[in-house]
Write a protein that holds these residues in place. Structure first.
Motif, PDB file in Angstrom:
ATOM      1  N   ARG A 151      -0.682   3.376   5.407  1.00 21.16           N
ATOM      2  CA  ARG A 151      -1.073   2.339   6.367  1.00 21.16           C
ATOM      3  C   ARG A 151      -2.591   2.251   6.545  1.00 21.16           C
ATOM      4  O   ARG A 151      -3.089   1.383   7.235  1.00 21.16           O
ATOM      5  CB  ARG A 151      -0.442   2.627   7.730  1.00 21.16           C
ATOM      6  N   ARG A 152      -3.346   3.119   5.927  1.00 23.82           N
ATOM      7  CA  ARG A 152      -4.779   3.220   6.170  1.00 23.82           C
ATOM      8  C   ARG A 152      -5.625   2.070   5.606  1.00 23.82           C
ATOM      9  O   ARG A 152      -6.561   1.643   6.261  1.00 23.82           O
ATOM     10  CB  ARG A 152      -5.294   4.549   5.639  1.00 23.82           C
ATOM     11  N   PRO A 153      -5.380   1.567   4.394  1.00 24.25           N
ATOM     12  CA  PRO A 153      -6.286   0.556   3.832  1.00 24.25           C
ATOM     13  C   PRO A 153      -6.305  -0.741   4.637  1.00 24.25           C
ATOM     14  O   PRO A 153      -5.324  -1.119   5.271  1.00 24.25           O
ATOM     15  CB  PRO A 153      -5.715   0.300   2.436  1.00 24.25           C
ATOM     16  N   ASP A 154      -7.459  -1.411   4.581  1.00 30.19           N
ATOM     17  CA  ASP A 154      -7.616  -2.704   5.242  1.00 30.19           C
ATOM     18  C   ASP A 154      -7.179  -3.830   4.310  1.00 30.19           C
ATOM     19  O   ASP A 154      -7.545  -3.848   3.140  1.00 30.19           O
ATOM     20  CB  ASP A 154      -9.079  -2.938   5.631  1.00 30.19           C
ATOM     21  N   LEU A 155      -6.468  -4.769   4.854  1.00 27.79           N
ATOM     22  CA  LEU A 155      -5.983  -5.908   4.082  1.00 27.79           C
ATOM     23  C   LEU A 155      -7.133  -6.801   3.618  1.00 27.79           C
ATOM     24  O   LEU A 155      -7.130  -7.310   2.503  1.00 27.79           O
ATOM     25  CB  LEU A 155      -4.979  -6.704   4.912  1.00 27.79           C
ATOM     26  N   ASP A 156      -8.148  -6.991   4.448  1.00 27.28           N
ATOM     27  CA  ASP A 156      -9.245  -7.899   4.091  1.00 27.28           C
ATOM     28  C   ASP A 156     -10.005  -7.446   2.844  1.00 27.28           C
ATOM     29  O   ASP A 156     -10.469  -8.265   2.059  1.00 27.28           O
ATOM     30  CB  ASP A 156     -10.193  -8.128   5.263  1.00 27.28           C
ATOM     31  N   ASN A 157     -10.114  -6.139   2.609  1.00 28.78           N
ATOM     32  CA  ASN A 157     -10.766  -5.642   1.396  1.00 28.78           C
ATOM     33  C   ASN A 157      -9.989  -6.060   0.152  1.00 28.78           C
ATOM     34  O   ASN A 157     -10.581  -6.451  -0.860  1.00 28.78           O
ATOM     35  CB  ASN A 157     -10.909  -4.120   1.429  1.00 28.78           C
TER      36      ASN A 157
ATOM     37  N   LYS B 108       0.924  -7.456   4.687  1.00 29.06           N
ATOM     38  CA  LYS B 108       0.686  -6.063   4.330  1.00 29.06           C
ATOM     39  C   LYS B 108       2.009  -5.314   4.428  1.00 29.06           C
ATOM     40  O   LYS B 108       2.731  -5.445   5.412  1.00 29.06           O
ATOM     41  CB  LYS B 108      -0.339  -5.462   5.293  1.00 29.06           C
TER      42      LYS B 108
ATOM     43  N   TYR C 278       0.836  -1.199   0.000  1.00 25.08           N
ATOM     44  CA  TYR C 278       0.000   0.000   0.000  1.00 25.08           C
ATOM     45  C   TYR C 278       0.868   1.247   0.000  1.00 25.08           C
ATOM     46  O   TYR C 278       2.015   1.219   0.438  1.00 25.08           O
ATOM     47  CB  TYR C 278      -0.884   0.041   1.246  1.00 25.08           C
TER      48      TYR C 278
END
Length: 77
Positions: free
Chosen positions: A27-33, A61, A24
């Motif tokens: 650090r903001r985005p979620d890995l599960d998405n 991540k 990414y």
């Protein structure tokens, strides 16, 4: 995703392991998405028959502000 072309029409019908590294730009985005999006794309591309055949996910991540990307491998079990 250019890597998707490597798996297009492989149609893995058996159970499989999914190994993914997501880079990414913050650090903001979620890995599960990201996991769900990639698995859905693989299913639509004909690489996997059904994402519920995935028995194991190994996900990492990473932070790479200059080159965000996704790298993955599908390993039949």
């Amino acid at each position: 995703m250019l890597q998707m072309l490597n798996y297009k029409y492989d149609l893995i019908e058996t159970e499989f392991k999914f190994v993914i590294d997501v880079y990414y730009d913050s650090r903001r985005p979620d890995l599960d998405n990201s996991l769900k999006v990639v698995l859905d794309c693989l299913q639509k591309a004909g690489a996997i028959k059904n994402d519920n055949r995935c028995l194991e996910i190994i996900a990492k991540k990473h932070l790479d502000k200059e080159n965000p990307r996704v790298k993955f491998t599908i390993l039949p079990i």
